[in-house]
Write a protein that holds these residues in place. Structure first.
Motif, mmCIF file in Angstrom:
data_model
loop_
_atom_site.group_PDB
_atom_site.id
_atom_site.type_symbol
_atom_site.label_atom_id
_atom_site.label_comp_id
_atom_site.label_asym_id
_atom_site.label_seq_id
_atom_site.Cartn_x
_atom_site.Cartn_y
_atom_site.Cartn_z
ATOM 1 N N THR A 45 41.216 73.335 -25.401
ATOM 2 C CA THR A 45 41.908 73.862 -24.595
ATOM 3 C C THR A 45 41.355 73.739 -23.242
ATOM 4 O OG1 THR A 45 41.937 75.717 -26.067
ATOM 5 C CG2 THR A 45 42.346 76.355 -23.680
ATOM 6 N N VAL A 46 42.074 73.587 -22.289
ATOM 7 C CA VAL A 46 41.600 73.148 -20.850
ATOM 8 C C VAL A 46 42.213 74.397 -19.861
ATOM 9 C CG1 VAL A 46 42.049 71.672 -18.886
ATOM 10 C CG2 VAL A 46 42.105 70.805 -21.130
ATOM 11 N N VAL A 47 41.027 74.965 -19.239
ATOM 12 C CA VAL A 47 41.292 76.180 -18.318
ATOM 13 C C VAL A 47 41.188 75.815 -17.041
ATOM 14 C CG1 VAL A 47 41.115 77.870 -20.249
ATOM 15 C CG2 VAL A 47 39.066 77.106 -18.893
ATOM 16 N N TYR A 95 40.258 81.375 -15.047
ATOM 17 C CA TYR A 95 40.088 80.635 -16.394
ATOM 18 C C TYR A 95 41.510 80.795 -17.329
ATOM 19 C CZ TYR A 95 35.225 80.443 -15.781
ATOM 20 O OH TYR A 95 33.933 80.195 -15.070
ATOM 21 N N LYS A 96 42.733 80.664 -16.440
ATOM 22 C CA LYS A 96 43.802 80.583 -17.257
ATOM 23 C C LYS A 96 43.928 79.241 -18.032
ATOM 24 C CE LYS A 96 47.097 83.396 -14.611
ATOM 25 N NZ LYS A 96 48.320 83.602 -13.977
ATOM 26 N N THR A 97 44.546 79.410 -19.097
ATOM 27 C CA THR A 97 45.091 77.978 -19.786
ATOM 28 C C THR A 97 45.817 77.321 -19.268
ATOM 29 O OG1 THR A 97 44.256 79.310 -21.835
ATOM 30 C CG2 THR A 97 45.509 77.247 -22.160
ATOM 31 N N THR A 137 36.291 66.843 -15.490
ATOM 32 C CA THR A 137 36.253 68.126 -16.015
ATOM 33 C C THR A 137 34.728 68.429 -16.538
ATOM 34 O OG1 THR A 137 37.234 69.403 -17.889
ATOM 35 C CG2 THR A 137 37.105 67.092 -18.393
ATOM 36 N N GLU A 138 34.800 69.535 -17.140
ATOM 37 C CA GLU A 138 33.306 69.772 -17.725
ATOM 38 C C GLU A 138 33.828 70.287 -19.138
ATOM 39 O OE1 GLU A 138 31.933 74.417 -16.850
ATOM 40 O OE2 GLU A 138 31.885 73.304 -15.047
ATOM 41 N N VAL A 139 32.870 70.208 -19.968
ATOM 42 C CA VAL A 139 33.031 70.120 -21.523
ATOM 43 C C VAL A 139 32.237 71.483 -22.072
ATOM 44 C CG1 VAL A 139 33.241 68.902 -23.876
ATOM 45 C CG2 VAL A 139 34.096 67.804 -21.850
ATOM 46 N N VAL A 140 32.785 72.141 -23.044
ATOM 47 C CA VAL A 140 31.965 73.096 -23.681
ATOM 48 C C VAL A 140 32.274 73.027 -24.992
ATOM 49 C CG1 VAL A 140 31.680 75.618 -23.904
ATOM 50 C CG2 VAL A 140 31.944 74.552 -21.670
ATOM 51 N N PHE A 141 31.505 73.059 -25.994
ATOM 52 C CA PHE A 141 31.753 73.005 -27.304
ATOM 53 C C PHE A 141 30.736 74.018 -28.073
ATOM 54 C CE2 PHE A 141 29.408 69.511 -26.185
ATOM 55 C CZ PHE A 141 28.396 69.297 -27.042
ATOM 56 N N PHE A 186 38.126 72.299 -13.553
ATOM 57 C CA PHE A 186 38.645 72.628 -14.791
ATOM 58 C C PHE A 186 37.524 72.368 -15.926
ATOM 59 C CE2 PHE A 186 42.329 71.044 -12.298
ATOM 60 C CZ PHE A 186 43.133 72.014 -12.915
ATOM 61 N N ARG A 187 37.710 73.066 -17.067
ATOM 62 C CA ARG A 187 36.655 73.436 -18.169
ATOM 63 C C ARG A 187 37.462 73.049 -19.242
ATOM 64 N NH1 ARG A 187 32.934 78.389 -18.827
ATOM 65 N NH2 ARG A 187 32.001 77.126 -17.243
ATOM 66 N N THR A 188 37.203 72.209 -20.181
ATOM 67 C CA THR A 188 37.797 71.717 -21.368
ATOM 68 C C THR A 188 36.872 72.574 -22.642
ATOM 69 O OG1 THR A 188 38.464 69.669 -20.468
ATOM 70 C CG2 THR A 188 38.416 69.807 -22.797
ATOM 71 N N ILE A 189 37.329 73.392 -23.195
ATOM 72 C CA ILE A 189 36.760 73.974 -24.525
ATOM 73 C C ILE A 189 37.265 73.241 -25.716
ATOM 74 C CG2 ILE A 189 36.508 76.056 -25.629
ATOM 75 C CD1 ILE A 189 37.328 77.290 -22.936
ATOM 76 N N ILE A 190 36.134 72.733 -26.800
ATOM 77 C CA ILE A 190 36.527 72.093 -27.603
ATOM 78 C C ILE A 190 36.047 72.951 -28.894
ATOM 79 C CG2 ILE A 190 35.921 69.994 -29.493
ATOM 80 C CD1 ILE A 190 35.388 68.685 -26.643
#
Length: 137
Positions: free
Chosen positions: A39-41, A47-49, A90-94, A25-29
């Motif tokens: 958003t967690v995809v 890459y569905k939400t 999860t991995e985080v992207v911001f 999962f990827r967490t987009i801040i």
């Protein structure tokens, strides 16, 4: 998970599962001066939400959306839902650094591990434009 209120809108695969046990999962801040959107995809399912949360979703309105308590509460909401799903990391992207630290503190308090943090700032694609000449009247 079907009877739980927070999972009523989640897409399921052909076996009725929300995600595979090996899914990542990827967490987009996304933060601005007024609000924080998280958003967690699911990276394995194109890459569905899976989960989306923002200030209005956790009960903050008007000028209170700008506080760090609001961003902590958003991170808490996301971490709790991911833990209910059985996700441990999860991995985080911001894009902006504003209020990312309070979201990550909420993840740490609730036992959600961050495997990778990526900062992707929005940079201009071309050279800056030449300033316009002053108008002569």
């Amino acid at each position: 998970f079907g009877e739980r209120q927070e999972f009523h809108n989640i897409d399921r695969d052909r076996h009725g599962r929300i995600y595979e046990p090996t899914a990542t999962f990827r967490t987009i801040i996304t933060s601005s001066k007024n609000n924080v959107h998280v958003t967690v995809v699911n990276k394995q399912r194109y890459y569905k939400t899976v989960i989306y949360s923002h200030a209005g979703n956790v009960g903050y309105f008007d000028y209170t959306k700008m506080s760090t308590a609001c961003s902590y509460r958003i991170g808490q909401n996301i971490a709790r839902k991911l833990k209910r799903l059985g996700v441990t990391c999860t991995e985080v992207v911001f894009r902006k650094l504003m209020r990312v630290d309070s979201v990550l503190q909420a993840f740490q308090v609730h036992g959600l591990r961050v495997t990778r943090m990526t900062h992707r700032p929005l940079l201009p694609k071309s050279a800056p434009h030449r300033p316009q000449q002053k108008r002569r009247v």
